[in-house]
Design an enzyme around this catalytic site. Sequence first.
Site, PDB file in Angstrom:
ATOM      1  N   ASP A 149      -6.877  -1.840  -4.168  1.00 19.07           N
ATOM      2  CA  ASP A 149      -5.777  -2.494  -3.443  1.00 19.07           C
ATOM      3  C   ASP A 149      -4.847  -3.057  -4.510  1.00 19.07           C
ATOM      4  OD1 ASP A 149      -4.193  -3.946  -1.465  1.00 19.07           O
ATOM      5  OD2 ASP A 149      -5.915  -3.724  -0.142  1.00 19.07           O
ATOM      6  N   HIS A 167      -0.502  -0.242  -0.998  1.00 15.86           N
ATOM      7  CA  HIS A 167      -1.521  -1.072  -1.652  1.00 15.86           C
ATOM      8  C   HIS A 167      -1.939  -0.470  -2.995  1.00 15.86           C
ATOM      9  CE1 HIS A 167      -2.070  -3.752   1.834  1.00 15.86           C
ATOM     10  NE2 HIS A 167      -1.812  -2.670   2.542  1.00 15.86           N
ATOM     11  N   GLU A 195       0.123  -0.156   6.470  1.00 19.56           N
ATOM     12  CA  GLU A 195       1.243  -1.018   6.064  1.00 19.56           C
ATOM     13  C   GLU A 195       2.220  -0.351   5.094  1.00 19.56           C
ATOM     14  OE1 GLU A 195      -0.524  -5.395   6.625  1.00 19.56           O
ATOM     15  OE2 GLU A 195      -1.218  -4.482   4.761  1.00 19.56           O
TER      16      GLU A 195
HETATM   17  C1  ACM Z   1      -5.302  -4.169   7.111  1.00 18.86           C
HETATM   18  O1  ACM Z   1      -5.711  -5.262   7.495  1.00 18.86           O
HETATM   19  N1  ACM Z   1      -4.202  -4.068   6.363  1.00 18.86           N
HETATM   20  C2  ACM Z   1      -5.999  -2.944   7.449  1.00 18.86           C
END
Ligand code: ACM
Length: 542
Positions: free
Chosen positions: A191, A254, A318
Amino acid sequence: MKSHLALLLIAALPLAAEIPVIPRPADVKEIETHLRISKDATVHVADPNNRELFLATLSEAAGFPLGITPADAPSTIQFLAENMLPDRFPIPEGEGYVIRIVAECANVHAATPAGHFNGLQTLAQLIRNAGRDAGGAIQLPGAYIVDAPRFAWRGFMLDESRHFTGEAGVKRLLDAMARYKLNRFHWHLTDSPGWRIEIKKYPKLTSIGGRGNESDTSPDAPPQFYTQQQIRDIVAYAKARNITIVPEIDMPGHADAAVRAYPEHDGGGFLQKGRTDKWPRFTFNPAKPETLAFLDDILTEVAALFPDAGVIHFGGDEVHFGWQKWPQLPEVQALMKKENLKDLAAVESWFNLRMAKTINGLGFATGGWDEIAARDLPADRTLVFWWRHDKPQVLRQALDKGFPVVLCPRRPCYLDFVQEDSHQAGRRWGGFNPLADTYHFPAGLQLSEDDEKQVRGLQACLWTETTVTQARRDFMTWPRLVALAEAAWTPAARKDFASFEKRLPAELAWLKAHGIAPYDPFAKSPEVTDQGAKPEYPDKPQ
Ligand code: ACM
């Protein structure tokens, strides 16, 4: 033996049985007898590969060491095949098992090693919670238990990027998951703050990308990551405990930690006012051939490390938060032209399909957060993780498109949300996640029978932005993960929160005895906030 059994059958009473086991078994009948387990009791274990673990689990529960039964000698505890059950019992399948505790022995019947393992966990809890006579022998109440899980996927996700747990902490976690018959560990290994998995071909992913975490962004922070050898070891450790580890390599968003190490793959990050500085390299370039090859290489190494995972999770969440720079990237411009892609969502979709092909080609299904439900991925090789509790229409879309789904909505499955209204540290979103809400899930969704067939299972997730220390990770995880385990295992009609609360104190004690510090909802133990806490470096810097 025969006459004795006949007697027992008469004595089998359909008592309203409450046995001290979590998750609550599907069907229990108490019998008016006791099995005496003395210090010279022995165990017959079916699977020679897992003999030590079975013996250790039972010995720990007993409080004294149990031995293996010598050949042809009678056993006090026996793990037997499903076809050795008397006719009137249903034959267990898959992860199911039948336990018969009678005066001479306790027999655990199952058709698979997983079934025997689940029976072992039930028996271990029964033994630990049973009375002892004056000589220290265990008086185990007689019972017939017929048990099988409601859901095949009973999971927990741990975010290793924001704060790193390390090998010892992960093994302790796996031990506790196994006790509650949780069978999937979704390992969020990459991430924005840090990259936590060694990739041989790209050593800078860990030597540079592994440095830092949510509370220490210094470039001199020691790298924290799992070596490939550690990963193999942890995967084997989990497998012996009936837990499949599903790795997550998050893309195309991410991605900051990876892009920090290999800036040539940068696809840009947040350009919104006020967010520019936080994640400037949030995405991989979704269209650059060298970046796609780089990601293929990474996934190939990951596949080799997790041969039994079944699923490789590629994130997919996202992305739109950080794709503002994509229209300026020449590779994206060329791709849009070549493939006639009309907008950035179409570029994202193209990228998802491209990477899913790699994952499928390696022999795995693709796991992804629920954003991928909007994409045209093959339903028979994709698993959607529904997380946006405020978007029930996305769950509907995933089900209508035929995707199998793991249910892990922020409410009530995200364990970084507070668990008591009085708690200060942690997330809220129109409410919080008390123990009871996690326990009752997914009743509130009112899934139809057909929907439930498409639901592979339930999962709790711990995001670690606010959990700087292991003590706080424990505090946020437990006992809500115990509640999730019962929600995922026990048939809906057998769930009962008042009963769960009666069985929970013994498990809080077990967790504490195993080096885990749960929140105590009965004593309302003090909140562990990690206010001002310094990040820990549990494994020696590599
Ligand atoms: C998430 O909580 N971004 C999967």
